[in-house]
Design an enzyme around this catalytic site. Sequence first.
Site, PDB file in Angstrom:
ATOM      1  N   CYS A   1     -15.043  35.273 -12.072  1.00 41.34           N
ATOM      2  CA  CYS A   1     -16.217  36.156 -12.132  1.00 41.34           C
ATOM      3  C   CYS A   1     -15.900  37.601 -11.771  1.00 41.34           C
ATOM      4  O   CYS A   1     -16.777  38.461 -11.788  1.00 41.34           O
ATOM      5  CB  CYS A   1     -17.307  35.635 -11.203  1.00 41.34           C
TER       6      CYS A   1
ATOM      7  N   CYS B   1     -11.709  37.791  -8.427  1.00 35.00           N
ATOM      8  CA  CYS B   1     -11.797  36.384  -8.818  1.00 35.00           C
ATOM      9  C   CYS B   1     -11.444  36.233 -10.308  1.00 35.00           C
ATOM     10  O   CYS B   1     -11.999  36.943 -11.146  1.00 35.00           O
ATOM     11  CB  CYS B   1     -13.211  35.878  -8.570  1.00 35.00           C
TER      12      CYS B   1
ATOM     13  N   GLU C   1      19.884  -7.069  -9.752  1.00 30.47           N
ATOM     14  CA  GLU C   1      18.632  -7.092 -10.516  1.00 30.47           C
ATOM     15  C   GLU C   1      17.875  -5.788 -10.317  1.00 30.47           C
ATOM     16  O   GLU C   1      17.960  -5.179  -9.258  1.00 30.47           O
ATOM     17  CB  GLU C   1      17.750  -8.248 -10.022  1.00 30.47           C
TER      18      GLU C   1
ATOM     19  N   CYS D   1     -13.417  33.576  -3.256  1.00 29.75           N
ATOM     20  CA  CYS D   1     -14.453  34.279  -3.989  1.00 29.75           C
ATOM     21  C   CYS D   1     -15.759  33.900  -3.301  1.00 29.75           C
ATOM     22  O   CYS D   1     -16.043  32.715  -3.133  1.00 29.75           O
ATOM     23  CB  CYS D   1     -14.464  33.806  -5.444  1.00 29.75           C
TER      24      CYS D   1
ATOM     25  N   TYR E   1      11.891 -13.597 -10.610  1.00 32.47           N
ATOM     26  CA  TYR E   1      13.220 -13.357 -10.047  1.00 32.47           C
ATOM     27  C   TYR E   1      13.722 -14.442  -9.089  1.00 32.47           C
ATOM     28  O   TYR E   1      14.814 -14.318  -8.563  1.00 32.47           O
ATOM     29  CB  TYR E   1      13.305 -11.979  -9.393  1.00 32.47           C
TER      30      TYR E   1
ATOM     31  N   LYS F   1      14.927  -3.599  -9.280  1.00 30.61           N
ATOM     32  CA  LYS F   1      13.836  -3.813  -8.324  1.00 30.61           C
ATOM     33  C   LYS F   1      12.562  -3.250  -8.949  1.00 30.61           C
ATOM     34  O   LYS F   1      12.338  -2.040  -8.974  1.00 30.61           O
ATOM     35  CB  LYS F   1      14.143  -3.121  -6.997  1.00 30.61           C
TER      36      LYS F   1
ATOM     37  N   ASP G   1       8.912  -2.124  -9.522  1.00 33.51           N
ATOM     38  CA  ASP G   1       7.934  -1.565  -8.595  1.00 33.51           C
ATOM     39  C   ASP G   1       6.542  -2.091  -8.938  1.00 33.51           C
ATOM     40  O   ASP G   1       5.782  -1.463  -9.667  1.00 33.51           O
ATOM     41  CB  ASP G   1       7.972  -0.040  -8.678  1.00 33.51           C
TER      42      ASP G   1
ATOM     43  N   CYS H   1     -20.587  32.374  -9.011  1.00 33.27           N
ATOM     44  CA  CYS H   1     -19.310  32.348  -9.738  1.00 33.27           C
ATOM     45  C   CYS H   1     -19.243  31.080 -10.602  1.00 33.27           C
ATOM     46  O   CYS H   1     -19.367  29.962 -10.091  1.00 33.27           O
ATOM     47  CB  CYS H   1     -18.162  32.365  -8.738  1.00 33.27           C
TER      48      CYS H   1
ATOM     49  N   LYS I   1      17.560   1.317  -2.465  1.00 31.67           N
ATOM     50  CA  LYS I   1      16.411   2.138  -2.869  1.00 31.67           C
ATOM     51  C   LYS I   1      16.899   3.447  -3.472  1.00 31.67           C
ATOM     52  O   LYS I   1      17.710   4.139  -2.850  1.00 31.67           O
ATOM     53  CB  LYS I   1      15.538   2.456  -1.654  1.00 31.67           C
TER      54      LYS I   1
HETATM   55  S1  IVH Z   1      13.972 -10.824  -4.259  1.00 33.54           S
HETATM   56  C1  IVH Z   1      13.703 -13.108  -0.250  1.00 33.54           C
HETATM   57  N1  IVH Z   1      14.186  -9.562  -6.566  1.00 33.54           N
HETATM   58  O1  IVH Z   1      10.922  -6.163  -3.668  1.00 33.54           O
HETATM   59  C2  IVH Z   1      13.864 -12.076  -1.284  1.00 33.54           C
HETATM   60  N2  IVH Z   1      12.536  -8.828  -5.034  1.00 33.54           N
HETATM   61  O2  IVH Z   1      11.340  -6.391  -0.253  1.00 33.54           O
HETATM   62  C3  IVH Z   1      12.712 -11.939  -2.166  1.00 33.54           C
HETATM   63  N3  IVH Z   1      11.133  -7.018  -5.857  1.00 33.54           N
HETATM   64  O3  IVH Z   1       8.572  -8.039  -1.978  1.00 33.54           O
HETATM   65  C4  IVH Z   1      12.732 -10.748  -3.024  1.00 33.54           C
HETATM   66  N4  IVH Z   1      12.084  -6.821  -7.831  1.00 33.54           N
HETATM   67  O4  IVH Z   1       8.173  -7.732  -4.389  1.00 33.54           O
HETATM   68  C5  IVH Z   1      13.542  -9.639  -5.384  1.00 33.54           C
HETATM   69  N5  IVH Z   1      14.434  -8.582  -8.641  1.00 33.54           N
HETATM   70  C6  IVH Z   1      13.808  -8.654  -7.481  1.00 33.54           C
HETATM   71  C7  IVH Z   1      12.727  -7.799  -7.157  1.00 33.54           C
HETATM   72  C8  IVH Z   1      12.125  -7.924  -5.913  1.00 33.54           C
HETATM   73  C9  IVH Z   1      11.127  -6.375  -7.033  1.00 33.54           C
HETATM   74  C10 IVH Z   1      10.232  -6.722  -4.730  1.00 33.54           C
HETATM   75  C11 IVH Z   1       9.533  -7.920  -4.162  1.00 33.54           C
HETATM   76  C12 IVH Z   1       9.772  -7.930  -2.675  1.00 33.54           C
HETATM   77  C13 IVH Z   1      10.404  -6.590  -2.448  1.00 33.54           C
HETATM   78  C14 IVH Z   1      11.602  -6.724  -1.535  1.00 33.54           C
END
Ligand code: IVH
Length: 669
Positions: A407, A404, A113, A422, A222, A115, A117, A427, A310
């Site tokens: 000025c 400057c 999935e 300056c 999720y 992740k 932000d 200025c 990450k």
């Molecule tokens: S699963 C027990 N799925 O990432 C597992 N987390 O440290 C629960 N996050 O705090 C997380 N997208 O806020 C999961 N598709 C996704 C996610 C996701 C973003 C964030 C979530 C969590 C952090 C993981």
Amino acid sequence: MERDQAHIKLEELRNLLEKYGYHYYVLDKPLVPDAEYDEKMQELIKLEEEFPDLQTADSPSIRIGGAPLDAFVKVQHEIPMMSLGNAFNEQDLHDFDRRVQQGTGEPVEYMCELKIDGLAVSLLYEKGSFVRGATRGDGTTGEDITNNLKTVGSIPLRLNKKADIEVRGEVFMPERSFENLNEEKEKNGEMLFANPRNAAAGSLRQLDPKIAASRNLDIFLYAIADDKGLGLPSHSKSLEYMKELGFKTNPENRLCTSMDEVIDYVNSWLDRRNDLSYEIDGIVVKVDDIDHQEDLGFTSKSPRWAIAYKFPAEEKVTTLEGITLSVGRTGVVTPNAQLKEVQLAGTTVKRATLHNEDLIREKDLKIGDQVVVKKAGDIIPKVVRVLDELRTGEEKDFQMPETCPSCESRLVRLEDEVALRCINPHCPAQLQEALIHFVSRNAMNIDGLGEKVILQLFSHDLISNMTDLYKLEREELIELERMGEKSVQNLLDAIEASKQNSLERLLFGLGIRFVGSKAARTLAEYFETMEKIRSAGIEDLIAINEIGEKMADSIVNYFDQPEVNKLLDELKELGLNMEYKGPKRKEAAEDSLLSGKTVVLTGRLETLSRKEAKEMVEMLGGKVTGSVSKKTDVVVAGEEAGSKLDKARELGIEVWNEGNLTEAASSLT
Ligand code: IVH
């Protein structure tokens, strides 16, 4: 309309609006033009106003934002909201796969999935109605933000089944909305959000749901908190079930049959992540089969059946097209890299600060060079290095000017400083910057008077120093571009209101060297009037704990200048308050929650910078230190707090979350 009839009509409107909303927000395929949705919504609101007793908690009208709260209530998560272990490269993913196969005894399927932000939230439904939404907080205790979450269009208020269920997901702000919001903030001279994640978090932490409603937030769900309890066989089936109930799940989720397939998926997103309309910071990889998940179990912090890959900070190569100079309010001349526009982690980058001449020499930068850029921390673009192997010989050396750029007075280098300055007090560039600082949020905090308006007023010769601001007249402002009757009136009102500010704001706004907002507050608390500060000597100043010799020197020198005294007399004449209005110094410390206490900050704070959090602790009378020991009284833990939090728990130290801190601090002002 009769009550019975209204009852039927209301139900009809709610069903219709729910359907329209689902197609618009969840499926992203509107059924009707926006105007038609708005019209039906107005009809619903009007009818509900006429028959208040027929209002329901899950009516779509709640999406425009209900009544403001006084404070957020704490929520205990019965099933903790855990975090995830991290993987930073392919090897980490292979290691994870090996551990998983050892635990299950057989190859497994993985759900991959994006992740997102944003901000983790939990949504609770009873008999299919949305009854409570909460932040993750420290994983066991979060905050009830139901009213704000109800304004998120893609969160269903009623499900397709009368299910009792708790689901979890990530609330986020789409990039476009983030950019629009910051543009608007810039126009109003307000502080900008550093990134969409902070903007989403900031929006959800507002007590007034109308603010969240205006922020265009979105969500992807999720997980089902208790999927085992529901007898679902796999995570992919949980996601399908959530979709059936009406939740928005991410369409890019992919079931992979091997770790190699997972790695292909991960790599495919390294480039494609920029095509998304929202930010992701990695890929979450989850063992799909629930029995397998049970075999693997949890560590104290995270499931052994999932990991977060990450992304590395994105780097791009672009051309250094030129180096321009800007003059700050203290006269420091800073070189800035002008870059050929490049897309970097979701935004267009065309400038980066180069700090000073030495840095340009150190990095051996020449105009025309190919350079590597990346974003330091979250958003500030930075030139990392030059690719000198790509030089053609056409590149040009950069020379800092001797005069400057604003000025033309001769620049000087003060002792022990790398920066060129300056030192002309008249200025124009410095005066402009000084005014931008004067009206900024921590200083006089004048709404509607941001950088753009200041520059506009300057270029029309309407202002050249602080006193001019208080002499602006309606007639001259109304002539300006983009200034209507209403904005002129608002601006004049905001300027007038700023006259009543407590002393520390004016003191900080003056821009005395080394005097930041915290020192300004200390000085104001201690001396209470501008008069006393003006006549304070070095000895009086360094008698205060937080004021060192360097700052004391700077303050005395500042108030020694005849033009400063003239300025202050004029400001006083114009009606500016010159007295401290905040809580008395001693009182604040004695009766506040943290007086005399030692506090450690740890983890990722969502709405506060470290600096702000530290200031709050100090305002509450506490002292911030770096490591947890027996001497620590309180630990303030943000998201993903690590070993310091563990140690605090071990030692039985009081643990606060960010909300506790902001709440305590807000009781002071
Ligand atoms: S699963 C027990 N799925 O990432 C597992 N987390 O440290 C629960 N996050 O705090 C997380 N997208 O806020 C999961 N598709 C996704 C996610 C996701 C973003 C964030 C979530 C969590 C952090 C993981």
